[in-house]
Design an enzyme around this catalytic site. Structure first.
Site, PDB file in Angstrom:
ATOM      1  N   ARG A  34     -24.215 -31.981  31.604  1.00 39.05           N
ATOM      2  CA  ARG A  34     -25.560 -31.809  32.170  1.00 39.05           C
ATOM      3  C   ARG A  34     -25.595 -32.104  33.669  1.00 39.05           C
ATOM      4  O   ARG A  34     -26.598 -32.581  34.187  1.00 39.05           O
ATOM      5  CB  ARG A  34     -26.590 -32.704  31.462  1.00 39.05           C
ATOM      6  CG  ARG A  34     -26.821 -32.326  30.006  1.00 39.05           C
ATOM      7  CD  ARG A  34     -28.179 -32.848  29.513  1.00 39.05           C
ATOM      8  NE  ARG A  34     -28.199 -32.921  28.061  1.00 39.05           N
ATOM      9  CZ  ARG A  34     -28.363 -34.035  27.360  1.00 39.05           C
ATOM     10  NH1 ARG A  34     -28.546 -35.189  27.971  1.00 39.05           N
ATOM     11  NH2 ARG A  34     -28.364 -34.008  26.050  1.00 39.05           N
ATOM     12  N   ARG A  47     -36.007 -23.510  39.113  1.00 37.03           N
ATOM     13  CA  ARG A  47     -36.432 -23.258  37.729  1.00 37.03           C
ATOM     14  C   ARG A  47     -37.944 -23.249  37.572  1.00 37.03           C
ATOM     15  O   ARG A  47     -38.453 -22.926  36.496  1.00 37.03           O
ATOM     16  CB  ARG A  47     -35.891 -24.374  36.814  1.00 37.03           C
ATOM     17  CG  ARG A  47     -34.627 -24.113  36.010  1.00 37.03           C
ATOM     18  CD  ARG A  47     -34.785 -23.215  34.806  1.00 37.03           C
ATOM     19  NE  ARG A  47     -35.958 -23.430  33.988  1.00 37.03           N
ATOM     20  CZ  ARG A  47     -36.077 -24.330  33.033  1.00 37.03           C
ATOM     21  NH1 ARG A  47     -35.078 -25.143  32.767  1.00 37.03           N
ATOM     22  NH2 ARG A  47     -37.187 -24.417  32.327  1.00 37.03           N
ATOM     23  N   ASP A  83     -27.342 -22.785  27.253  1.00 37.74           N
ATOM     24  CA  ASP A  83     -27.824 -23.674  26.202  1.00 37.74           C
ATOM     25  C   ASP A  83     -27.116 -23.293  24.912  1.00 37.74           C
ATOM     26  O   ASP A  83     -26.766 -22.118  24.719  1.00 37.74           O
ATOM     27  CB  ASP A  83     -29.343 -23.557  26.020  1.00 37.74           C
ATOM     28  CG  ASP A  83     -29.878 -24.628  25.087  1.00 37.74           C
ATOM     29  OD1 ASP A  83     -29.886 -24.380  23.858  1.00 37.74           O
ATOM     30  OD2 ASP A  83     -30.255 -25.707  25.563  1.00 37.74           O
ATOM     31  N   TYR A 158     -29.698 -27.274  13.497  1.00 36.33           N
ATOM     32  CA  TYR A 158     -30.923 -26.736  14.104  1.00 36.33           C
ATOM     33  C   TYR A 158     -31.521 -25.643  13.226  1.00 36.33           C
ATOM     34  O   TYR A 158     -32.737 -25.591  12.999  1.00 36.33           O
ATOM     35  CB  TYR A 158     -30.633 -26.159  15.494  1.00 36.33           C
ATOM     36  CG  TYR A 158     -30.660 -27.170  16.607  1.00 36.33           C
ATOM     37  CD1 TYR A 158     -31.851 -27.787  16.993  1.00 36.33           C
ATOM     38  CD2 TYR A 158     -29.505 -27.514  17.296  1.00 36.33           C
ATOM     39  CE1 TYR A 158     -31.891 -28.714  18.024  1.00 36.33           C
ATOM     40  CE2 TYR A 158     -29.522 -28.436  18.332  1.00 36.33           C
ATOM     41  CZ  TYR A 158     -30.720 -29.038  18.686  1.00 36.33           C
ATOM     42  OH  TYR A 158     -30.741 -29.953  19.697  1.00 36.33           O
TER      43      TYR A 158
END
Length: 351
Positions: A34, A47, A83, A158
């Site tokens: 990250r 962003r 991601d 997920y």
């Protein structure tokens, strides 16, 4: 006539790739999980107003964000800005990344019929990845680019839970109660993940990391039986490219040996296990990556240096060591603390 230079060959002699290959290095290489993201004001600026998943699909924006920490911190490798759910979105899974929550899946996978949602991933589905990596490797030159993907278990969690979970009760219920459906789900995710990593390597990534962020929820016997085969399938699929393969999970101290056995060249270690003990658990023939506690960066510079020294001392004598945090950079981290940390590791380990 010599072969044309590829992005991988340009970066071949970098400290990062040498450490991954367990070769002598000029200094211990540093990069941060990250490192491209919310801790940087320049990231927040570019962003602004752009949803997370959309930002992952704009090659010029991906390039800029990936380069930001390389410029600012002088890290030894860039990691591709993306991601773990990007390949799932690319095959048409109805999901979104909600601010403050994370990925949320509209129609969770709970039955065999639900597996039909998971079609094969093709390179054309993620053409923006190929384009972005082409742009990036031209800018990076000899600095290696790390590609990455989510591991089958974490993606499956997920998809079955429908979003983030602390208990994984639905995923584990499937794993224990319908092991064949679980195996088929993970196998399909392994194929999707392998294609996603191949696209990144063929576009120019010099190494890849498989994030099994949630694997720490598993007992070793369950990991070996119900998860390791799918992760091993991913690593085996990209073995022929000859790029280093990194495997990382959080809270995986009891799984380190098994994570190495899955096929990684480098095993990522979180802050809970000292690197010398991690090396004993993993066994010979693997480099290690890690493992400063990310929260140390909120302490004084003296405290950061003292804890960093502990990590470096624990890594003394390892076959290969890539310095990293034990998990990702936290959003409210002072970027200057990261810049100082890179400089400190480089200075202290210069050979």
């Amino acid at each position: 006539m010599s072969a044309p230079e590829t992005p991988q060959s340009a970066a071949h002699d970098s400290a990062f790739l040498k450490a991954c290959r367990r070769e002598p290095v000029p200094h211990t290489p540093v990069w941060f999980m990250r490192q491209a993201g919310r801790s940087l004001p320049e990231y927040r600026k570019v962003r602004e107003g752009i949803p997370m998943l959309e930002s992952c699909m704009r090659p010029e924006l991906v390039t800029e964000i990936t380069l930001q920490p390389v410029r600012r911190h002088n890290v030894d490798a860039a990691i591709y800005y993306s991601d773990i759910v990007v390949p799932l979105k690319a095959i048409g899974i109805d999901l979104d990344i909600r601010p403050g929550v994370g990925p949320v899946v509209e129609n969770p996978i709970r039955t065999r019929a639900d597996l039909a949602q998971l079609r094969d991933l093709t390179p054309e589905d993620v053409s923006y990845v190929t384009e972005a990596i082409g742009l990036l490797t031209r800018e990076l030159g000899p600095t290696p680019l790390i590609g990455f993907a989510g591991a089958p278990f974490t993606l499956a969690s997920y998809l079955v839970e429908g979003g983030p979970s602390r208990t994984y009760e639905n995923a584990k219920a499937m794993m224990y109660g319908d092991p064949q459906l679980w195996a088929d789900l993970l196998d399909r995710l392994a194929e999707i993940t392998a294609v996603f990593l191949k696209v990144q390597i063929e576009a120019g990534a010099s190494a890849v990391q498989l994030f099994d962020s949630w694997a720490g929820a598993l007992a070793p016997v369950d990991y070996r039986r119900s998860v390791l085969p799918a992760s091993a399938k991913v690593f085996e699929a990209v073995e022929g490219y000859g790029v280093p393969r990194i495997h990382f999970g959080v809270g995986c101290g009891e799984l380190l040996k098994l994570m190495g056995e899955a096929g990684a060249d480098v095993v990522g270690v979180d802050w809970r296990v000292p690197l010398d003990e991690a090396a004993r658990r993993v066994g010979p023939g693997k480099a290690l990556q890690g493992n400063l506690d990310p929260t140390v960066l909120f302490a004084s510079t003296e405290a950061v240096e003292a804890k960093t020294r502990e990590v470096l001392d624990s890594a003394e004598g390892l076959e290969g060591h890539v310095f990293n945090l034990g998990h990702g950079v936290m959003p409210s981290t002072d970027p200057d603390a990261l810049t100082r940390l890179v400089e400190y590791v480089h200075t202290q380990t210069a050979r």
